[in-house]
Motif scaffolding. Structure first.
Motif, mmCIF file in Angstrom:
data_model
loop_
_atom_site.group_PDB
_atom_site.id
_atom_site.type_symbol
_atom_site.label_atom_id
_atom_site.label_comp_id
_atom_site.label_asym_id
_atom_site.label_seq_id
_atom_site.Cartn_x
_atom_site.Cartn_y
_atom_site.Cartn_z
ATOM 1 N N UNK A 497 6.823 14.068 -39.771
ATOM 2 C CA UNK A 497 6.608 13.741 -38.353
ATOM 3 C C UNK A 497 5.111 13.642 -38.047
ATOM 4 N N UNK A 498 4.345 14.561 -38.575
ATOM 5 C CA UNK A 498 2.901 14.556 -38.322
ATOM 6 C C UNK A 498 2.259 13.301 -38.914
ATOM 7 N N UNK A 499 2.661 12.944 -40.112
ATOM 8 C CA UNK A 499 2.109 11.753 -40.755
ATOM 9 C C UNK A 499 2.460 10.483 -39.984
ATOM 10 N N UNK A 500 3.684 10.423 -39.481
ATOM 11 C CA UNK A 500 4.073 9.252 -38.679
ATOM 12 C C UNK A 500 3.172 9.127 -37.448
ATOM 13 N N UNK A 501 2.878 10.258 -36.789
ATOM 14 C CA UNK A 501 1.995 10.233 -35.628
ATOM 15 C C UNK A 501 0.587 9.784 -36.023
ATOM 16 N N UNK A 502 0.084 10.263 -37.163
ATOM 17 C CA UNK A 502 -1.257 9.865 -37.608
ATOM 18 C C UNK A 502 -1.316 8.372 -37.923
ATOM 19 N N UNK A 503 -0.296 7.883 -38.596
ATOM 20 C CA UNK A 503 -0.264 6.452 -38.912
ATOM 21 C C UNK A 503 -0.250 5.615 -37.629
ATOM 22 N N UNK A 504 0.557 6.020 -36.672
ATOM 23 C CA UNK A 504 0.664 5.250 -35.427
ATOM 24 C C UNK A 504 -0.645 5.287 -34.641
ATOM 25 N N UNK A 505 -1.301 6.431 -34.636
ATOM 26 C CA UNK A 505 -2.609 6.508 -33.971
ATOM 27 C C UNK A 505 -3.609 5.567 -34.638
ATOM 28 N N UNK A 506 -3.602 5.582 -35.955
ATOM 29 C CA UNK A 506 -4.532 4.723 -36.691
ATOM 30 C C UNK A 506 -4.239 3.252 -36.443
ATOM 31 N N UNK A 507 -2.978 2.896 -36.448
ATOM 32 C CA UNK A 507 -2.610 1.494 -36.193
ATOM 33 C C UNK A 507 -3.023 1.062 -34.797
ATOM 34 N N UNK A 508 -2.835 1.972 -33.832
ATOM 35 C CA UNK A 508 -3.251 1.640 -32.471
ATOM 36 C C UNK A 508 -4.751 1.415 -32.362
ATOM 37 N N UNK A 551 8.392 4.279 -30.033
ATOM 38 C CA UNK A 551 8.519 3.734 -28.673
ATOM 39 C C UNK A 551 7.340 4.162 -27.803
ATOM 40 N N UNK A 552 6.877 5.402 -27.983
ATOM 41 C CA UNK A 552 5.754 5.870 -27.166
ATOM 42 C C UNK A 552 4.469 5.106 -27.474
ATOM 43 N N UNK A 553 4.347 4.593 -28.688
ATOM 44 C CA UNK A 553 3.181 3.803 -29.052
ATOM 45 C C UNK A 553 3.403 2.315 -28.825
ATOM 46 N N UNK A 554 4.596 1.944 -28.395
ATOM 47 C CA UNK A 554 4.885 0.536 -28.154
ATOM 48 C C UNK A 554 4.889 -0.300 -29.423
ATOM 49 N N UNK A 556 6.845 -2.074 -31.592
ATOM 50 C CA UNK A 556 8.189 -2.629 -31.702
ATOM 51 C C UNK A 556 8.477 -3.125 -33.112
ATOM 52 N N UNK A 557 7.512 -3.796 -33.723
ATOM 53 C CA UNK A 557 7.736 -4.371 -35.058
ATOM 54 C C UNK A 557 8.061 -3.283 -36.087
ATOM 55 N N UNK A 558 7.294 -2.214 -36.058
ATOM 56 C CA UNK A 558 7.562 -1.137 -37.013
ATOM 57 C C UNK A 558 8.849 -0.395 -36.678
ATOM 58 N N UNK A 559 9.207 -0.368 -35.407
ATOM 59 C CA UNK A 559 10.476 0.254 -35.044
ATOM 60 C C UNK A 559 11.640 -0.550 -35.628
ATOM 61 N N UNK A 560 11.532 -1.876 -35.572
ATOM 62 C CA UNK A 560 12.563 -2.717 -36.181
ATOM 63 C C UNK A 560 12.605 -2.494 -37.686
ATOM 64 N N UNK A 561 11.429 -2.438 -38.304
ATOM 65 C CA UNK A 561 11.370 -2.210 -39.745
ATOM 66 C C UNK A 561 11.990 -0.852 -40.102
ATOM 67 N N UNK A 562 11.664 0.155 -39.311
ATOM 68 C CA UNK A 562 12.225 1.485 -39.575
ATOM 69 C C UNK A 562 13.745 1.483 -39.393
ATOM 70 N N UNK A 563 14.211 0.742 -38.426
ATOM 71 C CA UNK A 563 15.660 0.644 -38.218
ATOM 72 C C UNK A 563 16.340 0.020 -39.420
ATOM 73 N N UNK A 564 15.705 -0.988 -39.998
ATOM 74 C CA UNK A 564 16.270 -1.618 -41.191
ATOM 75 C C UNK A 564 16.269 -0.635 -42.354
ATOM 76 N N UNK A 565 15.173 0.111 -42.520
ATOM 77 C CA UNK A 565 15.090 1.093 -43.606
ATOM 78 C C UNK A 565 16.174 2.154 -43.451
ATOM 79 N N UNK A 566 16.379 2.594 -42.226
ATOM 80 C CA UNK A 566 17.395 3.610 -41.964
ATOM 81 C C UNK A 566 18.808 3.029 -41.909
#
Length: 982
Positions: A497-508, A551-554, A556-566
């Motif tokens: 969870x922490x790594x996901x937050x760090x990645x999203x911050x960096x991408x933003x 969703x909190x980072x907006x 959408x593309x990675x959310x779709x990708x994550x949905x496919x992975x899951x």
């Protein structure tokens, strides 16, 4: 002497060990900052463990040499003691046989331990081979005081030394060769040749050659090292391949024009000594140490360098307590990480890594001053001797503390190499390396090292957070995550969870900065993290949290990708539908073939892309249940466009004709679609569906009502025919077509009365409605059940007979023909009755002859003992035997009838007996009559039993034919019968 190697622990050993342990740093028992528990249950043995040999020499020890487990010792003036250390109880003592005052100057033993050179003080040299007792003089060597020998490690063997180098006290280097063979008649000397190849000088004056060493490098390249009191010479040259036996003179000749390479130091203590360290047996040395006036020159040997063998050279200067005038070092030995210096009363061990004295061993005065120290390159033992004692050092686990020295020198790779099997030490090295990298702002390297330590996770994480190094923090978390076990689910969840937050911050941050290339790289890295199989289960169990973060980072593309992975395809499809990307949604559906998702999203997709949806349905085939798709189809077939309706019909036809679906709802729905939108196909469908109720999969009543509502009379007639409502079919068909009605009238083939009735309906319709006499006559020809008299009442009175003349005549002729047929049948019946009566009379008079010796075909006992049956085929059975044979094969009905008849027979027999006993004499006539009636009844019962039991032979009749496929032994008796044969 036999117990020369019976070792014991000297009292000094215990003292030195305790002193050495006393200098070790304090050991902390308990949990350290690294998380390891350091609890030593016993004291560690010292690295340098001294043992005194239990040996008291008969004379003073002058010199000692050890190599390849062969020990040679010079005692007194004329005695030489040789011991094979593998057989210490078999010493060999040899007398040199010298009558002059010369003494042994030095002993030289080759690497094989086979060749011993004895240098005498009178400038003579003796030779002794291991396999002989005879000491031989080297005549060619006479007149030279030998100070050093460079042995040939490549060509030396048990019988020959090969070309060797010899250094004298006058600085001359000779080349020679010694052979242990006796030689020829004219040459009995062991020395094959002895010639000068070079001379060494210091300050223009000859000086002793203290040491000689010969080493071979790559491509037949040889290195020769020679030392004097202040200088270290190097001779480098090549020897032609195959000419090694010719010696080393070519190497020295190559250096005649140029001064040989040498290193010189100012101080002079009258002698020097060089030693080498070899890691493995029969390999080239890796390091050297040269003891001279200014200290110890030590370093590595590099055989690749073209001009010099020495590399990484350092000088260790003597400590202040070393006074060259009073207390100068005597000898030196080099180990992997230490060199040992021998003084007259002690041994010092200096670590070559940091130059620190790590061990000092003081010898007691009672043994006298120490004379020399030698190391056996094969066994690795270090030998020290005085005039009255011999000592031996075991060097064990020399590298155990090396890691700490390398760590303090910031040589972390080497430190890790030497503590790889000690996890608590490795952890300390990694922690030190991580801290070093952090202080030097190499944060990523620091993070990788910290992740491999057992330091507190929170402290390290806060350290990177305070330094605002998110990339390093991310690297630390990734490495830590990869090291966790699958059972540590809580820690894995936290890190993921922490790594996901760090990645999203960096991408933003990267997206806002407009750095597209780094953004794409980071996104690819993030997606690889999401797709990592190691923590896929953790991501799946906490996917709602990850979705919230995305969703909190907006994103959408990675959310779709994550949905496919899951494999959360529902979310992906919903996303595409919300953005009106229906084709993409359908692609996801078609790719993953999830039936539930098809049922859920088909209504939406059918509204916008009906053709593609139907194609996808048809591709899925039988994986989809068409009945569950009907709600979507009905919704848009009622309110949709022509295309949607057409696609709906196409899919329904695919289900019916291709998939052979038998669901009533599907067929009913297709019927309704045909009735509303494609009436031309309705009748064809009904005809192809079949004409029998068992073949039909739609609801007949629903189909009839549907066709009636839309006025499809032909279809209604067809349905009536299937429902076998022939009157209704004919009535409705007459409204459409008379020929259609005629086809319906012939359907009840087994019910002539119904057929006649239906044809009368048609005739009446033709006569009364169409008023066509010819058609009415055609009805007579089409149906043989109708006669002219049946349809005459339908005609009006004014119709003339001319129209019926032919029909009436034909009817009369038919009646006459029928009467003739009846007469013929009556005559044939009369004749058949006569023949039957004759056969009956003949059977009454038929008999058979039974011999008194005949036996029952079933039980093989005499036949005439009791009542029996005789068959025309010749088989004879007792009554009870035949009954037993036939009864198991009777049908259930006949079996019950037989039992009933047997009960009646028994009852009549008893009643006749009782009646006979009870009748009075005066009533004899009445009793006779009763008896006669009972006899008649009994005979009838016996006759009925005979009809059941004796209707045919049990062995020749149909009964035997019907039992041909039955086993001889019943299944319930088979095991019993089988066991009886064992």
């Amino acid at each position: 002497m036999a117990s020369i190697l019976d070792e014991y622990e000297d009292s000094q050993n215990v003292l030195q060990s305790s002193q050495q342990l006393g200098r070790l740093p304090n050991i902390n028992i308990g949990i350290t900052h690294s998380g390891f528990v350091n609890a030593r249950l016993e004291e560690e043995k010292p690295i340098f463990n001294k043992q005194r040999i239990d040996f008291t020499p008969p004379e003073k020890i002058n010199h000692l040499a050890v190599c390849n487990n062969q020990l040679c010792m010079s005692l007194g003036k004329d005695t030489l003691l040789r011991i094979d250390l593998a057989k210490p109880d078999q010493p060999n003592q040899t007398e040199l046989g010298r009558k002059d005052d010369s003494r042994v100057h030095k002993l030289f033993l080759d690497p094989t331990g086979s060749h011993l050179l004895i240098s005498l003080s009178n400038s003579e040299c003796l030779y002794l081979n291991r396999n002989t007792q005879k000491v031989r003089s080297l005549s060619r060597w006479r007149g030279h005081l030998i100070e050093s020998v460079g042995w040939n490690k490549l060509l030396g063997n048990d019988t020959s030394t090969g070309p060797i180098l010899v250094g004298t006290n006058q600085g001359v280097i000779f080349e020679g060769e010694i052979s242990a063979n006796e030689g020829s008649l004219f040459n009995t000397n062991p020395d094959q040749y002895f010639r000068q190849v070079h001379a060494l000088e210091e300050d223009g004056r000859p000086v002793p050659v203290c040491c000689l060493e010969i080493e071979r490098g790559l491509e037949n390249k040889y290195f020769i090292i020679a030392t004097t009191r202040k200088r270290l010479f190097q001779f480098v040259g090549r020897v032609a391949e195959g000419s090694e036996q010719h010696g080393f003179s070519s190497i020295f000749s190559q250096n005649q024009d140029l001064l040989p390479s040498f290193q010189e130091f100012p101080a002079n203590m009258g002698y020097s000594e060089i030693t080498f360290y070899t890691s493995k047996l029969r390999t080239s040395p890796k390091a050297f140490a040269w003891m001279m006036g200014n200290g110890v020159l030590y370093g590595q040997l590099d055989y690749v360098r073209p001009d010099s063998l020495l590399s990484d050279v350092k000088v260790w200067e003597y400590t202040p307590d070393v006074d060259l005038s009073l207390n100068k070092p005597i000898s030196i030995v080099l180990t992997q990480f230490h060199f040992l210096l021998l003084f007259y009363d002690r041994v010092k061990a200096i670590c070559i890594l940091n130059g620190q004295v790590v061990h000092e061993d003081v010898f007691p005065d009672k043994f006298g001053p120490l004379k020399r120290m030698i190391k056996d390159p094969v066994g690795g033992l270090v030998w020290i001797y005085t005039e009255r004692a011999v000592f031996r050092y075991h060097i064990q686990r020399e590298a155990r503390d090396v890691w700490q020295m390398y760590m303090n020198m910031n040589k972390f790779d080497l430190a890790k190499e030497y503590c790889r099997d000690r996890p608590e030490c490795l952890d300390m090295v990694l922690a030190k390396e991580a801290e070093h990298c952090f202080q030097n702002k190499r944060y990523l390297e620091s993070a990788k090292c910290y992740a491999m330590t057992q330091n507190y996770f929170e402290e390290i994480a806060l350290k990177f957070i305070e330094a605002k190094q998110e990339e390093a923090l991310k690297e630390f978390l990734l490495k830590k995550l990869s090291s966790l076990k699958l059972s540590e689910r809580t820690q894995i969840t936290l890190l993921v969870t922490w790594l996901a937050e760090l990645y999203l911050n960096r991408l933003g941050q990267l997206e806002s900065d407009g750095n597209s290339s780094v953004f794409q790289e980071t996104r690819e890295e993030f997606r690889q993290f999401l797709n990592n199989s190691k923590h896929k289960e953790t991501l799946f169990n906490n996917r709602s949290t990850i979705y919230d973060l995305l969703a909190s980072h907006g994103n959408v593309d990675d959310m779709v990708y994550f949905s496919v992975v899951m494999q959360d395809y529902e979310r992906v499809i919903s996303h595409h539908c919300q953005h009106d990307n229906y084709s993409a949604a359908l692609d996801v559906l078609a790719k993953h073939c999830d039936e539930k998702l098809f049922y859920k999203f088909s209504p939406v997709l059918m509204q916008h892309i009906p053709k593609k949806v139907v194609d996808a349905w048809m591709q899925m085939g039988k994986k989809l249940d068409p009945k569950k798709l009907i709600p979507a189809l009905m919704n848009y077939s009622q309110m949709g466009s022509t295309q949607q309706i057409g696609e709906t019909i196409r899919y329904m036809e695919f289900c019916v004709y291709q998939l052979k679906v038998t669901e009533e709802a599907i067929h009913n729905y297709l019927l309704s679609l045909y009735a509303k939108y494609k009436p031309d196909s309705l009748l064809l469908y009904l005809e192809q569906a079949g004409t029998h109720t068992s073949e039909i999969h739609y609801d007949l009543k629903y189909a009839l009502r549907l066709c009636a509502e839309h006025g499809f009379h032909r279809a209604c007639v067809l349905i009536y025919r299937i429902m076998e409502l022939h009157e209704e079919a004919v009535d409705l068909a007459l409204q459409v077509d008379v020929d259609l009605a005629k086809s319906c009238a012939d359907l009840p083939e087994d019910d002539e009365e119904m057929r006649k009735k239906l044809w009368l309906k048609i005739a009446r319709h033709v006569v009364q409605e169409e008023k066509d006499v010819k058609k009415a006559m055609n009805c007579l020809s089409s149906c043989n059940l109708l006669k002219i008299e049946d349809i005459l009442p339908f005609f009006p009175d004014f119709v003339t007979i001319d129209h019926f003349k032919e029909a009436i005549c034909s009817s009369l002729e038919e009646y006459n023909h029928h009467i003739e047929e009846l007469k013929q049948e009556m005559e044939e019946a009369t004749e058949s009755a006569k023949r039957i009566r004759g056969d009956i009379q003949e059977m009454r008079n038929k008999y058979g002859v039974v011999d008194s010796q005949e036996k029952c075909a079933a039980c093989d006992f005499p036949l005439l003992n009791r009542s029996f049956y005789l068959f025309l085929c010749g088989h004879m059975f007792h009554y009870d035997c035949l009954l037993q044979e036939v009864t198991p094969h009777l049908s259930a009905y006949k079996h019950s009838c037989l039992e009933e008849l047997q009960k009646k027979l028994s009852a009549t027999t008893l009643s006749s007996r009782s009646l006979h006993r009870a009748a009075p004499k005066e009533e004899g006539d009445t009793a006779s009559l009763g008896k006669g009636g009972a006899a008649t009844t009994r005979e009838q019962i016996i006759s009925d039993i005979d009809d059941i039991v004796a209707s045919e032979c049990a062995y020749c009749g149909e009964l035997m034919i019907r039992t041909i496929d039955k086993p001889f032994i019943d299944s319930h008796r088979f095991e019993e019968e089988k066991s009886s044969w064992l």
